[in-house]
Design a protein around this motif. Structure first.
Motif, short mmCIF file in Angstrom:
data_model
loop_
_atom_site.label_atom_id
_atom_site.label_comp_id
_atom_site.label_asym_id
_atom_site.label_seq_id
_atom_site.Cartn_x
_atom_site.Cartn_y
_atom_site.Cartn_z
N PRO A 136 49.63 11.59 28.41
CA PRO A 136 50.32 10.92 29.53
C PRO A 136 50.51 9.41 29.30
CG PRO A 136 48.73 12.50 30.37
CD PRO A 136 48.55 12.48 28.88
N LEU A 137 49.53 8.75 28.74
CA LEU A 137 49.67 7.31 28.50
C LEU A 137 50.84 7.03 27.54
CD1 LEU A 137 48.72 4.37 28.75
CD2 LEU A 137 47.07 4.81 26.90
N GLU A 138 50.99 7.91 26.56
CA GLU A 138 52.09 7.72 25.61
C GLU A 138 53.44 7.98 26.28
OE1 GLU A 138 49.95 8.79 21.43
OE2 GLU A 138 50.16 10.41 22.88
N TYR A 145 59.07 1.47 27.96
CA TYR A 145 59.82 0.78 26.90
C TYR A 145 61.32 1.04 27.02
CZ TYR A 145 61.64 -0.65 22.43
OH TYR A 145 62.41 -1.25 21.46
N GLU A 146 61.65 2.29 27.29
CA GLU A 146 63.06 2.64 27.45
C GLU A 146 63.70 1.85 28.59
OE1 GLU A 146 64.78 6.92 27.26
OE2 GLU A 146 64.22 6.47 29.32
N GLY A 147 62.90 1.59 29.62
CA GLY A 147 63.40 0.88 30.79
C GLY A 147 63.78 -0.57 30.52
N GLY A 175 52.96 -7.13 26.13
CA GLY A 175 51.73 -7.12 26.92
C GLY A 175 51.96 -6.50 28.29
N ASP A 176 53.07 -6.89 28.91
CA ASP A 176 53.42 -6.31 30.21
C ASP A 176 53.64 -4.80 30.10
OD1 ASP A 176 53.83 -9.12 30.63
OD2 ASP A 176 54.98 -8.62 32.43
N LEU A 177 54.29 -4.40 29.01
CA LEU A 177 54.56 -2.97 28.81
C LEU A 177 53.25 -2.18 28.73
CD1 LEU A 177 57.49 -3.29 26.27
CD2 LEU A 177 57.57 -1.88 28.33
N ASP A 178 52.30 -2.71 27.97
CA ASP A 178 51.00 -2.03 27.86
C ASP A 178 50.32 -1.93 29.23
OD1 ASP A 178 51.20 -1.66 25.13
OD2 ASP A 178 50.19 -3.54 24.64
N HIS A 179 50.38 -3.02 29.98
CA HIS A 179 49.75 -3.07 31.29
C HIS A 179 50.39 -2.05 32.24
CE1 HIS A 179 48.15 -4.65 35.02
NE2 HIS A 179 49.37 -4.92 35.45
#
Lengths: 224, 231
Positions: A136-138, A145-147, A175-179
């Motif tokens: 799910p995290l992936e 990322y697509e967004g 960093g924001d994407l990971d968060h």
């Protein structure tokens, strides 16, 4: 878990129809709110923290194996603009086609059968991720990322931006994407016990309004 | 041949170019028309519809780059009823939509097939592009590349995938050749050098039955397709 499968799914060349959509950037460019790398970054950050988070939550929940039809309803409830619902279902259909060809599974077949006109794209993306053996995290990472990747590419075409600058915008958002992906996956982990109400429901009213107007333009480069 | 039951998984094989419907009947022949901007693709599609619409059930998918003008033109010219014409938006990349990511075009083709039973022929017109534009075999069964004499009579010599590999090459607007100094013999010789045995036709759509040879070629492909002889 296959890290390589995530790269395949998240690749902008994955043939699921995204290249014809700007994620709202075309309307934002016309309104003058996106005009250079800095304003593109602000746009992408805003999109990531609103509809990006919502989509990532839905994708992560679908990747847990939770009832895709319930998630599809939850996606409808989180997508008030009719134009964006149409786009989400059309892109969901296109994603479904690509996913069934690349990672065939009973789960995808069932969802395609139950939603022949297409489920919301993030739900299909999550189901595809599950079919590809991703966590799910992936799935949340791919959706988030697509967004922002789509709008950045579209901005290069619309504004003749330096493509290096546009890619640097994406890198600065890492960093924001990971968060966002973490938050989405955490919420998705609770869905089985608590239902879809725990999923993020952040929205961006300006994106909704602009999408409705954009859908009525007679001349445009992107479908949305 | 697929094994899925059509009731449990009706869309199972709609992502490819399977030649059969779920019920075992042969679907419509899909013909792609590509070529540079202004070479006469839309005019060719319009002429084909006029020539073949009384004998065949036809539908058209247009791929406009930033407008829906080609679809609007075909509707305005009333070459087909409006429900037989669909426009696909390509996000500034016409070749992507016909080659690298064909999903939107496949959607359009399949929706036409669903809403218009017993279609014989679907014409998929690319947005105007460059000499490298070709259609994926996952989208169309056969493809036509349209160039015209006024863009320079050296175009066949330059080659490129569209010129060299299309199943039919159309050199259009031959009526303009005297005015632009194009040598049709040179174009024919160069085209045959590039294409070997693949056919080339020279057209002038302003002449009576100017589309005749192209219509005959398509009818021949369709006959072979319906007989199951084409790949």
């Amino acid at each position: 878990m296959s890290r390589a499968a995530l790269l395949v799914l998240a690749d902008g060349r994955f043939p699921a129809g995204g290249h014809a959509h700007s994620g709202g950037v075309e309307a934002a460019v016309a309104a003058g709110t996106v005009r250079d790398p800095a304003s593109l970054e602000a746009f992408c950050r805003g999109r990531l923290h609103t509809t990006g988070l919502t989509g990532a939550g839905l994708a992560a929940a679908a990747a847990t194996g939770y009832d895709a039809l319930a998630l599809d309803e939850a996606a409808d409830a989180r997508t008030p603009a009719p134009a964006l619902r149409r786009v989400a279902r059309r892109l969901g259909r296109q994603m479904m086609r690509a996913a069934r060809a690349t990672w065939p599974s009973d789960g995808l077949d069932r969802l395609a059968h139950d939603r022949p006109q297409g489920a919301h794209q993030p739900v299909v993306l999550g189901a595809a991720a599950r079919s590809a053996g991703l966590a799910p995290l992936e799935a949340a990472h791919a959706a988030a990322y697509e967004g922002v990747g789509g709008p950045a590419t579209a901005a290069v075409r619309l504004l003749s931006l330096d493509p290096f600058h546009a890619t640097a915008v994406l890198a600065r958002l890492a960093g924001d994407l990971d968060h966002i992906a973490d938050r989405a996956a955490s919420a998705a982990a609770r869905v089985a016990a608590e239902g879809t109400g725990v999923l993020p429901a952040a929205s961006a009213p300006l994106l909704d309004l602009a999408a409705e107007q954009h859908a009525a333009w007679p001349v445009r480069l992107f479908a949305s | 041949m697929h094994l899925d039951h059509p009731v449990t998984a009706p869309q199972r094989h709609t992502y490819g170019a399977e030649p059969f419907h779920a019920d075992g009947s042969r679907r419509a022949l899909r013909v792609g028309l590509g070529g540079p901007v202004g070479s006469g693709k839309t005019a060719t599609v319009a002429a084909l519809c006029r020539a073949l619409r009384t004998q065949l059930s036809i539908a058209v998918v247009t791929n406009d780059i930033y407008t829906r003008e080609d679809a609007a033109f075909l509707r305005r010219e009333a070459v087909l009823p409006p429900e037989r014409i669909t426009a696909v938006e390509t996000g500034a990349c016409p070749h992507t939509a016909i080659r690298d990511d064909i999903s939107a075009n496949l959607e359009a083709v399949e929706q036409l097939e669903e809403s218009l039973p017993a279609l014989d022929l679907i014409l998929v017109e690319s947005g105007g592009d460059n000499l490298t534009a070709t259609f994926s075999r996952g989208l169309v069964d056969t493809q036509i590349f349209v160039i015209d004499v006024s863009s320079g009579d050296d175009i066949p010599r330059k080659g490129g995938p569209g010129i060299t590999t299309a199943d039919l090459l159309i050199v259009n607007k031959t009526d303009l050749a005297p005015y632009v100094g194009a040598d049709l013999n040179t174009m024919a010789t160069d085209a045959h050098k590039q294409r070997g045995d693949l056919p080339v036709v020279f057209t002038s759509l302003t002449a009576p039955d100017g589309i005749g040879q192209v219509a005959a070629w398509i009818t021949g492909r369709l006959t072979a397709w319906q007989a199951g002889a084409t790949s």
